[in-house]
Design a protein around this motif. Structure first.
Motif, short mmCIF file in Angstrom:
data_model
loop_
_atom_site.label_atom_id
_atom_site.label_comp_id
_atom_site.label_asym_id
_atom_site.label_seq_id
_atom_site.Cartn_x
_atom_site.Cartn_y
_atom_site.Cartn_z
N LYS A 136 -6.96 -1.27 6.87
CA LYS A 136 -7.59 0.03 6.64
C LYS A 136 -6.52 1.05 6.24
CE LYS A 136 -10.34 3.73 8.73
NZ LYS A 136 -11.08 3.98 7.50
N ILE A 137 -6.70 1.67 5.09
CA ILE A 137 -5.74 2.66 4.60
C ILE A 137 -6.12 4.03 5.14
CG2 ILE A 137 -4.68 3.68 2.57
CD1 ILE A 137 -4.19 0.63 2.92
N LEU A 138 -5.18 4.65 5.84
CA LEU A 138 -5.42 5.97 6.41
C LEU A 138 -5.02 7.09 5.45
CD1 LEU A 138 -3.98 5.38 10.01
CD2 LEU A 138 -6.34 5.03 9.21
N ALA A 139 -3.84 6.92 4.82
CA ALA A 139 -3.33 8.00 3.97
C ALA A 139 -2.23 7.48 3.05
CB ALA A 139 -2.78 9.14 4.84
N HIS A 140 -2.03 8.22 1.97
CA HIS A 140 -0.90 7.97 1.06
C HIS A 140 -0.02 9.23 1.06
CE1 HIS A 140 -4.06 5.29 -0.68
NE2 HIS A 140 -3.03 4.47 -0.77
N ASN A 141 1.29 9.02 0.91
CA ASN A 141 2.21 10.15 0.94
C ASN A 141 3.35 9.94 -0.06
OD1 ASN A 141 3.38 12.53 1.66
ND2 ASN A 141 4.07 11.86 3.66
N THR A 142 3.04 10.00 -1.34
CA THR A 142 3.99 9.86 -2.46
C THR A 142 4.60 8.47 -2.54
OG1 THR A 142 4.53 12.22 -2.37
CG2 THR A 142 6.03 10.81 -3.61
N ASP A 143 5.36 8.09 -1.52
CA ASP A 143 6.02 6.77 -1.56
C ASP A 143 5.76 5.98 -0.29
OD1 ASP A 143 7.47 8.23 0.24
OD2 ASP A 143 9.41 7.97 -0.74
N GLY A 144 4.71 6.36 0.45
CA GLY A 144 4.40 5.66 1.69
C GLY A 144 2.91 5.53 1.92
N ILE A 145 2.54 4.56 2.75
CA ILE A 145 1.14 4.30 3.08
C ILE A 145 1.01 4.17 4.61
CG2 ILE A 145 -0.83 2.74 2.80
CD1 ILE A 145 0.48 1.75 0.18
N TRP A 146 0.13 4.95 5.21
CA TRP A 146 -0.23 4.79 6.62
C TRP A 146 -1.46 3.90 6.69
CZ3 TRP A 146 2.07 6.35 11.12
CH2 TRP A 146 3.10 7.29 11.03
N TYR A 147 -1.46 2.94 7.61
CA TYR A 147 -2.57 1.99 7.67
C TYR A 147 -2.72 1.43 9.08
CZ TYR A 147 1.02 -1.69 7.68
OH TYR A 147 2.08 -2.50 8.02
N THR A 148 -3.86 0.78 9.32
CA THR A 148 -4.09 0.05 10.57
C THR A 148 -4.57 -1.36 10.25
OG1 THR A 148 -6.35 0.91 10.71
CG2 THR A 148 -4.67 2.11 11.94
N GLY A 149 -4.62 -2.20 11.27
CA GLY A 149 -5.09 -3.57 11.06
C GLY A 149 -4.00 -4.60 11.29
N GLY A 150 -2.94 -4.20 12.02
CA GLY A 150 -1.80 -5.10 12.20
C GLY A 150 -0.68 -4.71 11.25
N VAL A 151 0.40 -5.48 11.28
CA VAL A 151 1.55 -5.18 10.43
C VAL A 151 1.45 -6.00 9.14
CG1 VAL A 151 4.06 -5.16 10.26
CG2 VAL A 151 2.96 -4.72 12.46
N TYR A 152 1.46 -5.30 8.02
CA TYR A 152 1.33 -5.96 6.71
C TYR A 152 2.69 -6.43 6.20
CZ TYR A 152 0.45 -6.60 1.73
OH TYR A 152 0.38 -7.12 0.47
N HIS A 153 2.70 -7.63 5.65
CA HIS A 153 3.88 -8.16 4.95
C HIS A 153 3.39 -8.76 3.63
CE1 HIS A 153 6.53 -7.68 8.41
NE2 HIS A 153 5.57 -8.19 9.16
N GLY A 154 4.18 -8.64 2.59
CA GLY A 154 3.73 -9.19 1.31
C GLY A 154 4.72 -8.98 0.19
N ARG A 155 4.22 -9.18 -1.01
CA ARG A 155 5.05 -9.10 -2.21
C ARG A 155 5.67 -7.71 -2.37
NH1 ARG A 155 1.29 -10.38 -5.51
NH2 ARG A 155 1.00 -8.52 -6.77
N GLY A 156 6.92 -7.68 -2.74
CA GLY A 156 7.62 -6.42 -2.97
C GLY A 156 8.31 -5.88 -1.75
N GLU A 157 8.19 -6.57 -0.60
CA GLU A 157 8.82 -6.11 0.63
C GLU A 157 10.31 -6.44 0.59
OE1 GLU A 157 8.01 -6.45 5.47
OE2 GLU A 157 7.02 -7.82 4.07
#
Length: 203
Positions: A136-157
């Motif tokens: 679940k995406i809570l907010a965007h802040n130019t170069d960051g994303i606040w979210y819930t649902g566990g810790v996300y890992h993926g491409r580009g990390e």
């Protein structure tokens, strides 16, 4: 300019006329918040952030600039002035004071346009991948994303310019507006306000 020249990248080669028109095609940064969560306290929120987002995006668009950008990025911890040097340069590229050769103001606006638009594209692509996987995406802040649902890992990390990492994990957050929020991490309270407040104006 001098740093780029060390890697045989000469900024005058990127200058263009009609920079003001190019500047008009720069997309606004992605800054928003899910209005349904305003005023509510949310547990288990995580923010991920892109490292040197705009310079990293610039390096993706112009690979010949990557060696310079990565060198400055690595030196930034030892030299605090370098920390903002890359972002300041991109801001200058789209400035009326940026006059290269006979091209007039905003003459390197194309570089800023590529960096900012590519960063926004990356934010949107990452958001869609996260949503697809149930976060679940809570907010965007130019170069960051606040979210819930566990810790996300993926491409580009990763730790390099233009890559992203989870900044904090399992915080408690409350948004007042898209530019004002407060969070608690490891028992420490952090208020965040974008831009200037009325108190700043009074000061």
């Amino acid at each position: 300019s001098k740093e780029l020249a060390k890697d045989n990248v000469l900024l005058p080669n990127y200058a263009e006329p009609n920079g003001e028109k190019i500047k008009e095609t720069i997309q606004k940064p992605l800054i928003d918040v899910d209005e349904d969560i305003l005023g509510y306290t949310i547990q288990g929120a995580n923010p991920l952030d892109f490292h040197s987002a705009y310079p990293g995006a610039l390096a993706e668009c112009y690979p010949e600039m990557r060696p310079t950008i990565e060198r400055i990025f690595k030196q930034r911890k030892d030299n605090p002035e370098l920390k903002i040097a890359l972002d300041s340069a991109i801001g200058f590229f789209q400035s009326e004071y940026c006059k290269v050769m006979d091209y007039g103001p905003y003459s390197l606006a194309r570089l800023a346009q590529k960096a900012l638009n590519r960063n926004r594209q990356k934010m949107e692509e990452l958001t869609e991948r996260m949503k697809h996987r149930g976060y679940k995406i809570l907010a965007h802040n130019t170069d960051g994303i606040w979210y819930t649902g566990g810790v996300y890992h993926g491409r580009g990390e990763g730790p390099n310019p233009g890559e992203w990492e989870n900044d904090h994990v399992d915080t408690t957050i409350r948004f007042k507006s898209r530019g004002a929020y407060e969070y608690i991490e490891n028992g420490v309270y952090h208020p965040v306000v974008r831009g200037k407040t009325r108190l700043d104006d009074k000061k």
